[in-house]
Design an enzyme around this catalytic site. Structure first.
Site, PDB file in Angstrom:
ATOM      1  N   GLU A 136      72.268   6.615  -4.288  1.00  0.00           N
ATOM      2  CA  GLU A 136      73.627   6.125  -4.075  1.00  0.00           C
ATOM      3  C   GLU A 136      74.200   5.604  -5.382  1.00  0.00           C
ATOM      4  O   GLU A 136      73.491   4.972  -6.175  1.00  0.00           O
ATOM      5  CB  GLU A 136      73.622   5.013  -3.020  1.00  0.00           C
ATOM      6  CG  GLU A 136      74.996   4.541  -2.602  1.00  0.00           C
ATOM      7  CD  GLU A 136      74.920   3.627  -1.371  1.00  0.00           C
ATOM      8  OE1 GLU A 136      74.189   3.989  -0.419  1.00  0.00           O
ATOM      9  OE2 GLU A 136      75.559   2.562  -1.377  1.00  0.00           O
ATOM     10  N   ASP A 138      77.648   3.470  -6.500  1.00  0.00           N
ATOM     11  CA  ASP A 138      78.706   2.701  -5.843  1.00  0.00           C
ATOM     12  C   ASP A 138      79.784   2.181  -6.778  1.00  0.00           C
ATOM     13  O   ASP A 138      79.492   1.694  -7.883  1.00  0.00           O
ATOM     14  CB  ASP A 138      78.113   1.454  -5.160  1.00  0.00           C
ATOM     15  CG  ASP A 138      77.166   1.792  -4.037  1.00  0.00           C
ATOM     16  OD1 ASP A 138      77.349   2.832  -3.396  1.00  0.00           O
ATOM     17  OD2 ASP A 138      76.233   0.992  -3.797  1.00  0.00           O
ATOM     18  N   GLU A 140      82.329  -0.737  -5.547  1.00  0.00           N
ATOM     19  CA  GLU A 140      82.610  -1.597  -4.401  1.00  0.00           C
ATOM     20  C   GLU A 140      83.485  -2.769  -4.825  1.00  0.00           C
ATOM     21  O   GLU A 140      83.234  -3.396  -5.863  1.00  0.00           O
ATOM     22  CB  GLU A 140      81.312  -2.132  -3.800  1.00  0.00           C
ATOM     23  CG  GLU A 140      80.388  -1.055  -3.255  1.00  0.00           C
ATOM     24  CD  GLU A 140      79.037  -1.601  -2.813  1.00  0.00           C
ATOM     25  OE1 GLU A 140      78.631  -1.300  -1.683  1.00  0.00           O
ATOM     26  OE2 GLU A 140      78.406  -2.324  -3.614  1.00  0.00           O
ATOM     27  N   GLY A 164      65.207  -1.618   2.498  1.00  0.00           N
ATOM     28  CA  GLY A 164      64.003  -2.452   2.569  1.00  0.00           C
ATOM     29  C   GLY A 164      63.721  -3.100   1.229  1.00  0.00           C
ATOM     30  O   GLY A 164      64.202  -4.183   0.941  1.00  0.00           O
ATOM     31  N   TRP A 232      76.580 -11.064   2.505  1.00  0.00           N
ATOM     32  CA  TRP A 232      76.295 -11.110   1.068  1.00  0.00           C
ATOM     33  C   TRP A 232      77.497 -10.885   0.154  1.00  0.00           C
ATOM     34  O   TRP A 232      77.457 -11.214  -1.035  1.00  0.00           O
ATOM     35  CB  TRP A 232      75.248 -10.047   0.720  1.00  0.00           C
ATOM     36  CG  TRP A 232      75.707  -8.624   0.961  1.00  0.00           C
ATOM     37  CD1 TRP A 232      75.574  -7.912   2.106  1.00  0.00           C
ATOM     38  CD2 TRP A 232      76.374  -7.761   0.032  1.00  0.00           C
ATOM     39  NE1 TRP A 232      76.113  -6.655   1.954  1.00  0.00           N
ATOM     40  CE2 TRP A 232      76.605  -6.535   0.689  1.00  0.00           C
ATOM     41  CE3 TRP A 232      76.792  -7.898  -1.296  1.00  0.00           C
ATOM     42  CZ2 TRP A 232      77.250  -5.454   0.073  1.00  0.00           C
ATOM     43  CZ3 TRP A 232      77.423  -6.825  -1.903  1.00  0.00           C
ATOM     44  CH2 TRP A 232      77.653  -5.613  -1.230  1.00  0.00           C
ATOM     45  N   ARG A 306      65.195 -11.271 -12.111  1.00  0.00           N
ATOM     46  CA  ARG A 306      64.835  -9.944 -11.640  1.00  0.00           C
ATOM     47  C   ARG A 306      63.508  -9.484 -12.232  1.00  0.00           C
ATOM     48  O   ARG A 306      63.144  -9.848 -13.354  1.00  0.00           O
ATOM     49  CB  ARG A 306      65.941  -8.938 -12.027  1.00  0.00           C
ATOM     50  CG  ARG A 306      67.304  -9.210 -11.407  1.00  0.00           C
ATOM     51  CD  ARG A 306      67.332  -8.890  -9.935  1.00  0.00           C
ATOM     52  NE  ARG A 306      67.135  -7.467  -9.713  1.00  0.00           N
ATOM     53  CZ  ARG A 306      68.128  -6.579  -9.616  1.00  0.00           C
ATOM     54  NH1 ARG A 306      69.382  -6.977  -9.719  1.00  0.00           N
ATOM     55  NH2 ARG A 306      67.859  -5.299  -9.414  1.00  0.00           N
TER      56      ARG A 306
END
Length: 316
Positions: A136, A138, A140, A164, A232, A306
């Protein structure tokens, strides 16, 4: 005999000297004033020097797309598609053809006011062909609260990493204009070597193909949608969709989808973001760096929280 003329010349010289000094001082103050007053264009990016959207023909919505869900929350009029979200449903659309590379764009106008929790999207995906194991790309728009700007989020998922065990590759921007006032053109260029995101033909992000494992290689369709992502979307879910302000509306026009479809022969040549066959020009890189310097508000590669062992494209 010569005293009087000499005296006259001295007075003239003094007068001219004074006038020159006054003019110089006035000019200096004028320049200083210009520097002190902010220019209306001071926060706009430099020209990219090349406008890829002009190289691809616009199409009508029904020529290249179809409704995917929420048909009662979608209408086409005045050459624009309107989709909306309310308590009962949102809406989405999908391209008729899948692509393996190309330029995909649309001009979009967003709703002003309270839009927290609402996502307006334009993206590439093969989720229906590969559920739970999809790619994908995006664009957004994350809804917002009164007085705060929309956030434009770009993201790349590879092979189910959005399902997931999420491995998002988000870069977020606050735009240099109000996206609710007029239509602006947003686009994704996908070639075998890179992904490039554009806003009004200004490149804002380049995602290179560092390895096959971190780059989308399977055919994808083009999608657009508006939906409730209250968990979110706005400040990590702090602000939810408030249906007292429904309907939440987005308008799309000037659709472009040009490139190699999944059914095109192998000789089909990928489109380019610049006058060259691949890559950006120096002027386009300059414009992109300016945007990232002035309007980037989040970069996953710079997020110390991260696990960057999962995003090797950040290592360089």
């Amino acid at each position: 005999m010569h005293t009087q003329p000499l005296c006259f010349l001295n007075k003239t010289s003094l007068h001219l000297s004074f006038s020159s000094s006054s003019l110089f001082m006035a000019f200096f103050l004028f320049l200083l004033l210009i520097l002190m007053v902010p220019s209306s264009n001071a926060q706009w990016p430099p020209s990219p020097g090349y406008w890829p959207s002009s190289k691809f023909t616009s199409m009508s919505f029904y020529k290249g797309y179809r409704n995917l869900w929420g048909p009662s929350h979608q209408r086409f009029d005045q050459n624009a598609l309107t989709i909306w979200l309310d308590r009962t449903s949102g809406s989405g659309f999908k391209s008729v053809s899948p692509f393996r590379s190309g330029y995909f764009g649309a001009s979009i106008k967003l709703q002003p006011g309270y839009t927290a929790g609402v996502i307006t999207a334009f993206y590439l995906s093969n989720n229906e062909a590969h559920p739970g194991f999809h790619d994908e790309v995006d664009i957004e728009f994350l809804g917002t609260t009164f007085g705060k700007p929309y956030t434009l989020q770009t993201n790349v998922y590879i092979r189910g990493s959005g399902d997931g065990r999420i491995i998002g590759r988000e870069m977020k921007f606050h735009l240099w204009f109000d996206p609710t006032q007029n239509f602006h053109h947003y686009a994704i260029l996908w070639s075998p070597k890179e992904l490039i995101f554009f806003v009004d033909d200004v490149p804002i992000r380049r995602y290179p193909r560092k390895s096959d494992a971190t780059f989308p290689l399977r055919p994808m369709w083009v999608y657009g949608s508006i939906w409730d992502a209250s968990s979110w979307a706005t400040e990590d879910g702090k602000y939810k969709a408030d249906y007292r302000y429904q309907p939440f509306v987005a308008r799309y026009t000037n659709f472009k989808a040009s490139g190699c479809t999944a059914y095109a022969p192998a000789r089909c040549r990928p489109v380019s973001a610049s006058p060259f066959r691949s890559g950006l020009t120096g002027q386009q890189y300059w414009a992109m760096r300016w945007v990232q310097s002035h309007h980037l508000v989040y970069d996953y590669c710079r997020d110390s929280k991260r696990d960057h062992s999962l995003t090797p494209e950040c290592w360089g």
